[in-house]
Design a protein around this motif. Structure first.
Motif, PDB file in Angstrom:
ATOM      1  N   MET A 162      50.595  31.425  39.301  1.00 36.36           N
ATOM      2  CA  MET A 162      49.759  31.754  38.150  1.00 36.36           C
ATOM      3  C   MET A 162      50.319  31.091  36.887  1.00 36.36           C
ATOM      4  O   MET A 162      51.516  31.028  36.718  1.00 36.36           O
ATOM      5  CB  MET A 162      49.745  33.275  37.962  1.00 36.36           C
ATOM      6  N   LYS A 163      49.408  30.619  36.014  1.00 34.22           N
ATOM      7  CA  LYS A 163      49.885  29.995  34.787  1.00 34.22           C
ATOM      8  C   LYS A 163      50.586  31.027  33.915  1.00 34.22           C
ATOM      9  O   LYS A 163      50.104  32.157  33.785  1.00 34.22           O
ATOM     10  CB  LYS A 163      48.683  29.424  34.010  1.00 34.22           C
ATOM     11  N   LYS A 164      51.711  30.615  33.287  1.00 32.64           N
ATOM     12  CA  LYS A 164      52.470  31.550  32.437  1.00 32.64           C
ATOM     13  C   LYS A 164      51.616  31.994  31.269  1.00 32.64           C
ATOM     14  O   LYS A 164      50.887  31.205  30.683  1.00 32.64           O
ATOM     15  CB  LYS A 164      53.729  30.860  31.931  1.00 32.64           C
ATOM     16  N   GLY A 165      51.679  33.288  30.953  1.00 33.85           N
ATOM     17  CA  GLY A 165      50.990  33.787  29.773  1.00 33.85           C
ATOM     18  C   GLY A 165      49.520  34.068  29.995  1.00 33.85           C
ATOM     19  O   GLY A 165      48.869  34.651  29.150  1.00 33.85           O
ATOM     20  N   SER A 166      48.949  33.650  31.143  1.00 33.86           N
ATOM     21  CA  SER A 166      47.523  33.876  31.345  1.00 33.86           C
ATOM     22  C   SER A 166      47.300  35.316  31.808  1.00 33.86           C
ATOM     23  O   SER A 166      48.118  35.891  32.518  1.00 33.86           O
ATOM     24  CB  SER A 166      46.966  32.890  32.369  1.00 33.86           C
ATOM     25  N   LYS A 167      46.172  35.875  31.367  1.00 38.45           N
ATOM     26  CA  LYS A 167      45.906  37.276  31.662  1.00 38.45           C
ATOM     27  C   LYS A 167      44.736  37.348  32.648  1.00 38.45           C
ATOM     28  O   LYS A 167      43.726  36.679  32.480  1.00 38.45           O
ATOM     29  CB  LYS A 167      45.556  37.993  30.352  1.00 38.45           C
ATOM     30  N   ILE A 168      44.911  38.155  33.671  1.00 35.48           N
ATOM     31  CA  ILE A 168      43.855  38.298  34.664  1.00 35.48           C
ATOM     32  C   ILE A 168      43.066  39.558  34.339  1.00 35.48           C
ATOM     33  O   ILE A 168      43.649  40.580  33.975  1.00 35.48           O
ATOM     34  CB  ILE A 168      44.471  38.397  36.079  1.00 35.48           C
ATOM     35  N   ILE A 212      35.575  39.877  54.042  1.00 32.42           N
ATOM     36  CA  ILE A 212      35.782  40.859  52.973  1.00 32.42           C
ATOM     37  C   ILE A 212      34.476  41.418  52.430  1.00 32.42           C
ATOM     38  O   ILE A 212      34.411  42.553  51.977  1.00 32.42           O
ATOM     39  CB  ILE A 212      36.613  40.232  51.810  1.00 32.42           C
ATOM     40  N   GLY A 213      33.439  40.579  52.436  1.00 34.39           N
ATOM     41  CA  GLY A 213      32.158  41.056  51.933  1.00 34.39           C
ATOM     42  C   GLY A 213      31.846  40.613  50.504  1.00 34.39           C
ATOM     43  O   GLY A 213      30.742  40.812  50.029  1.00 34.39           O
ATOM     44  N   TYR A 214      32.812  40.031  49.775  1.00 36.40           N
ATOM     45  CA  TYR A 214      32.493  39.448  48.465  1.00 36.40           C
ATOM     46  C   TYR A 214      31.873  38.074  48.721  1.00 36.40           C
ATOM     47  O   TYR A 214      32.135  37.466  49.755  1.00 36.40           O
ATOM     48  CB  TYR A 214      33.756  39.245  47.612  1.00 36.40           C
ATOM     49  N   THR A 215      31.099  37.554  47.745  1.00 29.54           N
ATOM     50  CA  THR A 215      30.515  36.228  47.958  1.00 29.54           C
ATOM     51  C   THR A 215      31.615  35.162  47.893  1.00 29.54           C
ATOM     52  O   THR A 215      32.664  35.374  47.255  1.00 29.54           O
ATOM     53  CB  THR A 215      29.467  35.892  46.875  1.00 29.54           C
ATOM     54  N   ALA A 216      31.338  34.000  48.547  1.00 29.55           N
ATOM     55  CA  ALA A 216      32.339  32.913  48.550  1.00 29.55           C
ATOM     56  C   ALA A 216      32.629  32.468  47.120  1.00 29.55           C
ATOM     57  O   ALA A 216      33.775  32.148  46.775  1.00 29.55           O
ATOM     58  CB  ALA A 216      31.839  31.755  49.400  1.00 29.55           C
ATOM     59  N   SER A 217      31.591  32.466  46.261  1.00 25.61           N
ATOM     60  CA  SER A 217      31.824  31.980  44.895  1.00 25.61           C
ATOM     61  C   SER A 217      32.665  32.991  44.101  1.00 25.61           C
ATOM     62  O   SER A 217      33.514  32.603  43.300  1.00 25.61           O
ATOM     63  CB  SER A 217      30.504  31.627  44.218  1.00 25.61           C
ATOM     64  N   ASP A 257      37.820  34.318  41.707  1.00 26.48           N
ATOM     65  CA  ASP A 257      38.965  35.238  41.627  1.00 26.48           C
ATOM     66  C   ASP A 257      40.264  34.491  41.906  1.00 26.48           C
ATOM     67  O   ASP A 257      41.230  34.611  41.166  1.00 26.48           O
ATOM     68  CB  ASP A 257      38.837  36.369  42.679  1.00 26.48           C
ATOM     69  N   LEU A 258      40.255  33.704  42.997  1.00 23.15           N
ATOM     70  CA  LEU A 258      41.514  33.088  43.440  1.00 23.15           C
ATOM     71  C   LEU A 258      41.894  31.875  42.602  1.00 23.15           C
ATOM     72  O   LEU A 258      43.056  31.463  42.606  1.00 23.15           O
ATOM     73  CB  LEU A 258      41.452  32.754  44.935  1.00 23.15           C
ATOM     74  N   ASN A 259      40.927  31.327  41.842  1.00 27.55           N
ATOM     75  CA  ASN A 259      41.241  30.244  40.907  1.00 27.55           C
ATOM     76  C   ASN A 259      42.242  30.690  39.853  1.00 27.55           C
ATOM     77  O   ASN A 259      42.957  29.881  39.268  1.00 27.55           O
ATOM     78  CB  ASN A 259      39.983  29.762  40.181  1.00 27.55           C
ATOM     79  N   ASN A 260      42.277  32.020  39.605  1.00 25.48           N
ATOM     80  CA  ASN A 260      43.239  32.564  38.637  1.00 25.48           C
ATOM     81  C   ASN A 260      44.670  32.211  38.993  1.00 25.48           C
ATOM     82  O   ASN A 260      45.552  32.221  38.144  1.00 25.48           O
ATOM     83  CB  ASN A 260      43.150  34.101  38.610  1.00 25.48           C
ATOM     84  N   PHE A 261      44.914  31.980  40.278  1.00 27.63           N
ATOM     85  CA  PHE A 261      46.292  31.789  40.705  1.00 27.63           C
ATOM     86  C   PHE A 261      46.645  30.331  40.941  1.00 27.63           C
ATOM     87  O   PHE A 261      47.803  30.014  41.196  1.00 27.63           O
ATOM     88  CB  PHE A 261      46.580  32.612  41.974  1.00 27.63           C
ATOM     89  N   GLY A 262      45.622  29.483  40.923  1.00 31.56           N
ATOM     90  CA  GLY A 262      45.836  28.032  40.972  1.00 31.56           C
ATOM     91  C   GLY A 262      46.609  27.519  42.170  1.00 31.56           C
ATOM     92  O   GLY A 262      47.444  28.216  42.738  1.00 31.56           O
ATOM     93  N   GLY A 263      46.289  26.314  42.597  1.00 31.94           N
ATOM     94  CA  GLY A 263      47.144  25.615  43.546  1.00 31.94           C
ATOM     95  C   GLY A 263      47.035  26.012  45.007  1.00 31.94           C
ATOM     96  O   GLY A 263      47.567  25.323  45.862  1.00 31.94           O
ATOM     97  N   PHE A 264      46.357  27.134  45.309  1.00 33.98           N
ATOM     98  CA  PHE A 264      46.371  27.572  46.695  1.00 33.98           C
ATOM     99  C   PHE A 264      45.150  27.114  47.486  1.00 33.98           C
ATOM    100  O   PHE A 264      45.217  26.937  48.690  1.00 33.98           O
ATOM    101  CB  PHE A 264      46.519  29.089  46.777  1.00 33.98           C
ATOM    102  N   GLY A 265      44.035  26.919  46.799  1.00 33.99           N
ATOM    103  CA  GLY A 265      42.842  26.453  47.493  1.00 33.99           C
ATOM    104  C   GLY A 265      42.722  24.948  47.345  1.00 33.99           C
ATOM    105  O   GLY A 265      42.908  24.414  46.260  1.00 33.99           O
ATOM    106  N   GLN A 266      42.461  24.266  48.448  1.00 30.09           N
ATOM    107  CA  GLN A 266      42.263  22.818  48.363  1.00 30.09           C
ATOM    108  C   GLN A 266      40.928  22.481  49.005  1.00 30.09           C
ATOM    109  O   GLN A 266      40.598  23.030  50.063  1.00 30.09           O
ATOM    110  CB  GLN A 266      43.368  22.095  49.124  1.00 30.09           C
TER     111      GLN A 266
END
Ligand SMILES: NC(=O)c1ccc[n+]([C@@H]2O[C@H](COP(=O)([O-])OP(=O)(O)OC[C@H]3O[C@@H](n4cnc5c(N)ncnc54)[C@H](O)[C@@H]3O)[C@@H](O)[C@H]2O)c1
Length: 216
Positions: free
Chosen positions: A1-7, A42-47, A52-61
């Motif tokens: 996660m980027k430093k200082g960013s708030k989720i 999970i039942g949430y939409t793919a988008s 949600d997971l973009n908040n943490f960066g770097g894990f999805g390619q």
């Protein structure tokens, strides 16, 4: 996660669910998963999942998906589940005892150090090998043992006073089961639990399915 960013709080509320599913996938030996596959599980939409997971960066390619273990570890660390927490329970009645007896918290790093009571019949007994102490000792115990989390399982009328003592003694968070809105300084995080919320939304779903069947 980027430093200082708030989720946002809404994302935080969904994180334990992502973590649970990722843990199951990891145990089954799954290394990577796409947002679409996660959506089916999970039942949430793919988008929604991608957002949600973009908040943490770097894990999805693109074309690869998410690295299950790395994402699980990152979410655990964001939630602070890579540490141990000392907890006390105030109110050793039905609910307080049930929580003290529930051992899976311990495996997850949430350790109940002591229970506290006003009822002389309960003071001095042990629940799941944990002492029930006199509530008079609460503040000193929290200070001495640097307790992180206070769990309130008292009757409704006692909850605010107990919460004030917990805050004064230095807890960082309160897990409140009493049906009362606590007034707390900003330095103390409060999570209220209402088991009946789940039951009420269950009633809604039962009735919605019933109405849909009647109308079709
Ligand atoms: N949030 C939920 O979903 C949920 C579900 C069930 C119960 N509750 C609430 O949780 C609380 C506990 O429920 P329960 O069934 O265990 O009740 P209970 O009556 O069995 O236990 C409450 C205990 O709190 C103790 N107590 C009262 N004042 C105290 C104080 N100042 N310091 C220390 N201990 C004190 C009492 O002596 C008693 O042993 C109640 O407020 C109840 O309404 C919430």
């Amino acid at each position: 996660m980027k430093k200082g960013s708030k989720i946002s709080n809404a994302v935080i509320k969904r994180l334990p669910r992502y973590r649970r599913y990722l843990n199951e996938l990891h145990k089954k030996g799954v290394d990577k998963i796409s947002s679409r596959e996660l959506s089916d599980l999970i039942g949430y939409t793919a988008s929604q999942i991608r957002q949600d997971l973009n908040n943490f960066g770097g894990f999805g390619q693109q074309g690869y998906g998410y690295n299950v273990e790395a994402l699980y570890n990152e979410i655990s660390s964001i939630l602070g589940l890579d540490k141990e927490y000392k907890m006390v329970i105030v109110g050793a009645g039905n609910l307080g005892q049930a929580i003290a007896n529930h051992t899976s918290y311990y495996k997850a790093g949430f350790v109940v150090y002591s229970l506290f009571e006003v009822n002389p019949k309960l003071i001095g007994i042990k629940i799941n090998d944990i002492d029930v102490r006199d509530c008079e000792e609460l503040v000193a115990y929290i200070e001495e043992n640097k307790v992180d989390i206070g769990i309130i399982c008292t009757t409704k009328d006692a909850a605010q006073e107990v919460a004030d003592k917990m805050a004064f003694a230095g807890v960082k968070g309160i897990w409140n089961f009493a049906a009362v809105d606590l007034e707390m300084p900003e330095s103390v995080a409060v999570e209220n639990v209402h088991l009946s919320d789940g039951l009420h939304s269950l009633a809604y779903h039962i009735n919605r399915n019933h109405h849909e069947r009647v109308e079709s």
